[in-house]
Design a protein around this motif. Structure first.
Motif, PDB file in Angstrom:
ATOM      1  N   GLY A  93      37.507  40.556  42.217  1.00  0.00           N
ATOM      2  CA  GLY A  93      37.476  39.206  43.269  1.00  0.00           C
ATOM      3  C   GLY A  93      36.279  38.948  43.388  1.00  0.00           C
ATOM      4  O   GLY A  93      35.360  39.248  43.688  1.00  0.00           O
ATOM      5  N   ALA A 125      41.322  43.312  45.846  1.00  0.00           N
ATOM      6  CA  ALA A 125      40.582  41.974  45.030  1.00  0.00           C
ATOM      7  C   ALA A 125      40.572  40.726  45.549  1.00  0.00           C
ATOM      8  O   ALA A 125      39.741  39.915  45.710  1.00  0.00           O
ATOM      9  N   ILE A 132      40.266  35.871  40.814  1.00  0.00           N
ATOM     10  CA  ILE A 132      40.725  37.323  40.634  1.00  0.00           C
ATOM     11  C   ILE A 132      40.824  37.682  39.009  1.00  0.00           C
ATOM     12  O   ILE A 132      41.629  36.975  38.444  1.00  0.00           O
TER      13      ILE A 132
END
Length: 145
Positions: free
Chosen positions: A18, A55, A74
């Motif tokens: 992320g 994430a 992401i």
């Protein structure tokens, strides 16, 4: 069983990263760039997870701390070398690594992007930002990198 640079091959993905960055399939994430979480800090590792929720936090915190007002990204990533448990969460907050958080000094290759993830409510995100600010004020926002 702890994941270490000598014992990591058994960990299965998919893996996610992320971020606030816009990347393309085939791009490689490498250490040595500025941290998303501490101004002026160069990260010696690339952090990733096998849990989408982890994430999501990474993407949301990266954009919120940057003040961009944009939605984070992401990416589905492939580690290109050995990795280990992220000691910043496994040793400090979540023994046993339930967040499935890892770090590596090897590149991560972007193999896709996850578009349909759900973020946290503004109130929950603000609560996390307030928690991080309190840790900073107390000098407890140390990142073991």
């Amino acid at each position: 069983m702890p994941v270490t640079y000598d014992h990591w091959e058994h960990v299965e993905g998919p893996f996610f990263h992320g971020t606030k960055a816009t990347l393309q399939v085939g791009d490689e994430l490498v250490p040595g760039h500025g941290s998303n979480y501490q101004d002026g800090r160069v990260s010696n590792n690339i952090y990733f997870t096998a849990a989408v929720e982890t994430a999501v936090w990474g993407a949301e915190l990266a954009t919120a701390l940057a003040g961009t007002g944009e939605r984070g990204r992401i990416y589905v990533v492939e580690p290109l070398g050995p990795f280990e448990d992220d000691p910043n969460v496994t040793d400090k907050r979540f023994p046993g690594n339930p967040t499935r958080s890892y770090r590596t000094r090897s590149p991560l290759r972007v193999v896709g992007e996850l578009d349909d993830w759900q973020g946290h409510s503004p109130e929950v995100l603000q609560g996390m930002l307030d928690s991080l600010a309190r840790l900073r004020e107390q000098g407890l926002d140390v990142i073991e990198d």
